[in-house]
Scaffold this active site. Sequence first.
Site, PDB file in Angstrom:
ATOM      1  N   LYS A 189      -5.730  39.730   1.438  1.00 29.27           N
ATOM      2  CA  LYS A 189      -5.115  41.022   1.241  1.00 29.27           C
ATOM      3  C   LYS A 189      -6.068  41.553   0.125  1.00 29.27           C
ATOM      4  O   LYS A 189      -6.997  41.017  -0.592  1.00 29.27           O
ATOM      5  CB  LYS A 189      -3.883  41.119   1.184  1.00 29.27           C
ATOM      6  CG  LYS A 189      -3.294  40.604   2.282  1.00 29.27           C
ATOM      7  CD  LYS A 189      -3.151  41.297   3.604  1.00 29.27           C
ATOM      8  CE  LYS A 189      -2.920  40.700   4.946  1.00 29.27           C
ATOM      9  NZ  LYS A 189      -1.670  40.432   4.939  1.00 29.27           N
TER      10      LYS A 189
HETATM   11  C1  LIG Z   1      -0.442  39.592   5.879  1.00 26.82           C
HETATM   12  C2  LIG Z   1       0.604  40.459   6.842  1.00 26.82           C
HETATM   13  C3  LIG Z   1       1.771  40.312   6.842  1.00 26.82           C
HETATM   14  C4  LIG Z   1       2.555  38.932   6.244  1.00 26.82           C
HETATM   15  O1  LIG Z   1       2.238  38.811   4.941  1.00 26.82           O
HETATM   16  P1  LIG Z   1       2.093  37.214   4.418  1.00 26.82           P
HETATM   17  O2  LIG Z   1       2.054  37.633   2.762  1.00 26.82           O
HETATM   18  O3  LIG Z   1       1.286  36.350   4.979  1.00 26.82           O
HETATM   19  O4  LIG Z   1       3.644  36.543   4.558  1.00 26.82           O
HETATM   20  C5  LIG Z   1       2.704  41.018   7.572  1.00 26.82           C
HETATM   21  N1  LIG Z   1       2.270  42.051   8.051  1.00 26.82           N
HETATM   22  C6  LIG Z   1       1.025  42.500   8.091  1.00 26.82           C
HETATM   23  C7  LIG Z   1       0.494  43.500   8.905  1.00 26.82           C
HETATM   24  C8  LIG Z   1       0.028  41.498   7.489  1.00 26.82           C
HETATM   25  O5  LIG Z   1      -1.306  41.772   7.441  1.00 26.82           O
END
Ligand SMILES: *Cc1c(COP(=O)(O)O)cnc(C)c1O
Length: 417
Positions: A189
């Site tokens: 991210k």
């Molecule tokens: C990355 C992501 C999540 C989950 O995040 P984590 O930090 O991996 O638990 C949830 N929804 C979306 C759309 C994501 O891209």
Amino acid sequence: MPAPNSPTSDLPYARQSIDDDDVAAVVHALRSPLLTTGPQVAAFEADFAALVHAAHAVAVSSGTAALHAAMFAIDAGPGDEVIVPPLTFVATANAVVYQGATPVFADVDPATLLIDPACVEATITPRTKAVVAVDYAGQPCDYARLRDVCRRRGLKLVADACHALGGADGDRPAGSLADLSAFSFHPVKHVTTGEGGMVTTDDGRLAQRLRAFRNHGITSDHHQRRREGSCRYEMLELGWNYRLSDVQCALGRSQLRKLAARVARRREIAATYDELLRGVEGVEPLAVRERVGHAYHLYVVRIGPGGGGHAAGTAARLEAAQEAGATRDLVFSRLRAAGIGAAVHYPPVHLHPYYRRRFGLAAGLCPVAEAAAERLLSLPMFPEMTKDDVGRVVAALQEALHGAVADGARFAGMRHA
Ligand SMILES: *Cc1c(COP(=O)(O)O)cnc(C)c1O
């Protein structure tokens, strides 16, 4: 060993950026007296809330925990339905299930693949409690319309903004667009803390519920008890240990300072992709809404001939989708063989075996998302990519398409120069 991003090294679809000052911030936090529930947590929350124009930000241990906490905060539970889109990571719908509520899938817009407000409205029942909008690929949804639907029908609006940190709808940043917004700090991210997440809200009562939920459902933390000179505490509801450590929050603060520059770089990379892919047959980038600030977590294209999800009959549609899927899979494996880390975001959530079995769901529920999913491919996108890297991806993609045709993929109605 080839240098990073040299023409012979592999290009992943995403990669974190860690600078020396990030390392220094972590080392400083490690040497401080409090490794968790210390000053870095509150400071990260304050920095984040200010950045996204929210009154409150609550740090948690992952994006999944952020979504779970949001579902708890709005009191979603057994008997409640929560509307979610099918083109998302499984965590969006799983968070609904964790609370004992039922996820109900509403289809997406064929041009943007964002949840379609008209489909949301058609999916509402007397049991509907909330809508979760997912800012797919980093493009904020149509929040003006979603807020209008939710206000009229008395529903809470939650943003899964895990792709959209640094994005905006008009002049309102992601994080300020819904009743609650969830973010992830996973390494793919925009900002990373290794694992981590954040929930933002303007509602003080919801913020208080989020804070209790990440700490076992206990009403106070050790600071409050010290301030009050009290050794007593109460657990009012069932919560979890979803805390984020001071070491992680120190990294998050340091990363957050670079967000604007990194989002700007992602937009440049996307513009280069747009330019190089213009006129390439069989590759269709997603539409971008007017007045939207796209955060470009992903650069997503559709492979093969278009046609959306509106082909004549169900049988014809399924056959076309299978054909498109086979072509996309061939292109994907040829890119991988060329060292290009493409990825697919996402197999529709309602078609996973768990969701089929548990909620009795099947293909045909969300035809637009299902047809699109067979054609989706996310191309490499991260701030350190060079213009040459983007050129290399596009050249490999064109070669892979031609190769896929030679391998026997049928492109009905597709011309190849
Ligand atoms: C990355 C992501 C999540 C989950 O995040 P984590 O930090 O991996 O638990 C949830 N929804 C979306 C759309 C994501 O891209």
